[in-house]
Design an enzyme around this catalytic site. Structure first.
Site, mmCIF file in Angstrom:
data_model
loop_
_atom_site.group_PDB
_atom_site.id
_atom_site.type_symbol
_atom_site.label_atom_id
_atom_site.label_comp_id
_atom_site.label_asym_id
_atom_site.label_seq_id
_atom_site.Cartn_x
_atom_site.Cartn_y
_atom_site.Cartn_z
ATOM 1 N N GLU A 124 0.830 -1.214 0.000
ATOM 2 C CA GLU A 124 0.000 0.000 0.000
ATOM 3 C C GLU A 124 0.854 1.250 0.000
ATOM 4 O O GLU A 124 1.918 1.283 0.611
ATOM 5 C CB GLU A 124 -0.834 0.042 1.282
ATOM 6 C CG GLU A 124 -1.877 -1.016 1.363
ATOM 7 C CD GLU A 124 -2.668 -0.923 2.667
ATOM 8 O OE1 GLU A 124 -2.656 0.146 3.318
ATOM 9 O OE2 GLU A 124 -3.292 -1.927 3.014
ATOM 10 N N CYS A 365 -2.622 1.582 8.370
ATOM 11 C CA CYS A 365 -1.595 0.863 7.608
ATOM 12 C C CYS A 365 -1.950 -0.608 7.425
ATOM 13 O O CYS A 365 -2.245 -1.294 8.374
ATOM 14 C CB CYS A 365 -0.264 0.897 8.346
ATOM 15 S SG CYS A 365 0.144 2.452 9.085
HETATM 16 N N1 SAH Z 1 7.766 0.707 11.164
HETATM 17 C C1 SAH Z 1 7.871 2.131 11.226
HETATM 18 C C2 SAH Z 1 7.105 2.870 10.142
HETATM 19 C C3 SAH Z 1 5.754 2.374 9.716
HETATM 20 S S1 SAH Z 1 4.352 2.696 10.712
HETATM 21 C C4 SAH Z 1 7.496 2.627 12.606
HETATM 22 O O1 SAH Z 1 7.157 1.812 13.452
HETATM 23 O O2 SAH Z 1 7.596 3.824 12.861
HETATM 24 C C5 SAH Z 1 4.115 4.445 10.737
HETATM 25 C C6 SAH Z 1 3.500 4.926 12.017
HETATM 26 O O3 SAH Z 1 2.137 4.490 12.140
HETATM 27 C C7 SAH Z 1 4.204 4.402 13.259
HETATM 28 O O4 SAH Z 1 4.293 5.422 14.218
HETATM 29 C C8 SAH Z 1 3.262 3.329 13.734
HETATM 30 O O5 SAH Z 1 3.455 3.016 15.079
HETATM 31 C C9 SAH Z 1 1.925 3.954 13.419
HETATM 32 N N2 SAH Z 1 0.781 3.046 13.394
HETATM 33 C C10 SAH Z 1 0.727 1.750 13.018
HETATM 34 N N3 SAH Z 1 -0.515 1.263 13.171
HETATM 35 C C11 SAH Z 1 -1.258 2.286 13.639
HETATM 36 C C12 SAH Z 1 -2.616 2.420 14.013
HETATM 37 N N4 SAH Z 1 -3.452 1.389 13.913
HETATM 38 N N5 SAH Z 1 -3.037 3.621 14.472
HETATM 39 C C13 SAH Z 1 -2.183 4.667 14.556
HETATM 40 N N6 SAH Z 1 -0.899 4.608 14.227
HETATM 41 C C14 SAH Z 1 -0.436 3.425 13.784
#
Ligand code: SAH
Length: 377
Positions: A124, A365
């Site tokens: 995505e 995501c």
């Molecule tokens: N792996 C990396 C980047 C990808 S996720 C990281 O952990 O930073 C990008 C951001 O979205 C991260 O801060 C992650 O914790 C957050 N994220 C993932 N799932 C989420 C959700 N369901 N609600 C809000 N933020 C989320």
């Protein structure tokens, strides 16, 4: 398979001259791929036919073998997708490019893309439109092995790393789709970019190169769950980009309940790495903090988070957690989010609230992909 779109300009020049071609051809190819964002050798009007043929020969053999095996199998068995719904798989004997399988546009203008990779895997990418420009949220891996409990991308573990070309082409295909330039990139899609470190560095180098897309380094943010050795390495690289660390909790105890990586690295270690990053690059880091109702949104959490920010000069980026089917995390309500923000601000912390764009199109995501792979109905 030779993946010339993942080559830096010096690498491409070396390869092209090894074919007995003049080096300016390398620059022309590079500009077609990375500045003009074309998806095929066919569209490169000033490249001689004979060279295109040579390039196809050099990529076709190996790609054909790998392609047949994995595409046929994964499309039918792993994904449980009706293959007739798919656009054709990207041409394997050509430069790497992604094929959009689904594009959804939200009421707020956010566009979410489901792209098919040359081997049939799905990722995505998200386009967000702001007053200051177009931001693309880029994926770095198919799946993820970090296991954050609130995140949809990690539910099936890691399938594979993306290549530099596959990361770049998310931006290029979206540029062509909307016929507008992308001004900002956040590496916050599926995957942990620091777990695909060498690719990340190559990707950033090509994306910001003056002969390529020439994206401003200041407009790039890389987000990590906090792999501290990599953060230090990244600081030494001093690429001029912003680093965001997904903190989500101000104590190790609470963080361990949300993010398995917290068993490996403590918040004290993250703080040290964040300080190191600031010292080496002069750039303040951002802590990302997803607010989960009755879990990490208390007054005490705000106080402790503020103290951590003061240690490193970090900004905070708040987002109410996006509920993911099967995860059981509920978001803090709007007034709670505002109250949390106020508490941080009263303690002198710089806070932004990430707008929840694209909620009506599987904003969180990995959710759109899961819908396709049959895990979310
Ligand atoms: N792996 C990396 C980047 C990808 S996720 C990281 O952990 O930073 C990008 C951001 O979205 C991260 O801060 C992650 O914790 C957050 N994220 C993932 N799932 C989420 C959700 N369901 N609600 C809000 N933020 C989320």
């Amino acid at each position: 398979m030779r993946d010339i779109k993942s080559y830096t300009l010096p690498e491409l020049t070396e390869y092209i001259t090894s074919l007995g071609e003049p080096s300016f051809r390398a620059k022309q190819l590079y500009q077609w791929m990375h500045e003009k964002c074309v998806a095929s050798l066919d569209d490169m009007s000033n490249i001689p036919k004979a060279l295109k043929e040579k390039l196809r020969e050099d990529t076709a053999g190996a790609a054909g073998e790998a392609g047949e095996d994995s595409y046929g199998e994964s499309a039918e068995s792993d994904h449980q997708v009706d293959i007739t719904q798919h656009r054709p798989c990207p041409e394997l004997s050509d430069i790497t490019h992604l094929a959009p399988v689904d594009i959804r546009e939200s009421r707020d203008g956010t566009r979410k893309y489901l792209f098919e990779l040359p081997d049939g895997e799905l990722i995505e990418s998200v386009l967000m439109r702001y007053k200051y420009g177009n931001t693309v949220c880029v994926s770095s891996q198919v799946g993820c092995r970090m296991g954050c409990r609130f995140c949809a991308s990690t539910m099936d573990g890691l399938t594979r790393n993306l290549t530099p070309a596959e990361m770049l082409d998310q931006i290029y295909r979206i540029t062509i789709d909307i016929n507008e330039r992308i001004s900002h990139v956040v590496v916050m899609g599926m995957g942990e970019p620091m777990d695909n470190y060498d690719t990340l560095i190559t990707f950033l180098g090509i994306l910001t190169s003056p002969e390529g897309y020439n994206l401003s380094r200041r407009n790039i943010t890389v987000s990590t769950c906090g792999l501290i050795e990599r953060i230090r390495e990244f600081a030494d690289e001093d690429m001029g980009v912003t680093l965001a660390i997904s903190l989500h909790a101000p104590t190790d105890e609470l963080r361990r309940t949300m993010m398995p990586i917290a068993n490996r690295y403590s918040i004290a270690e993250i703080t040290e790495a964040a300080k190191y990053f600031f010292d080496r690059t002069g750039r303040r880091i951002t802590y990302e903090y997803a607010l989960v109702r009755d879990t990490n949104d208390s007054d005490e959490c705000a106080r402790k988070l503020a103290a951590l920010c003061r240690q490193t000069g970090a900004h905070v980026n708040l987002i109410p957690v996006n509920p993911v089917t099967g995860r059981g995390y509920a978001p803090t309500a709007d007034d709670g989010v505002r109250a949390f923000k106020n508490k941080l601000e009263k303690q002198g912390i710089n806070v932004t609230i990430r707008r929840e764009l694209g909620q009506d199109i599987d904003g969180a995501c990995g959710q759109l992909r899961k819908r396709y792979t049959g895990d979310l109905r």
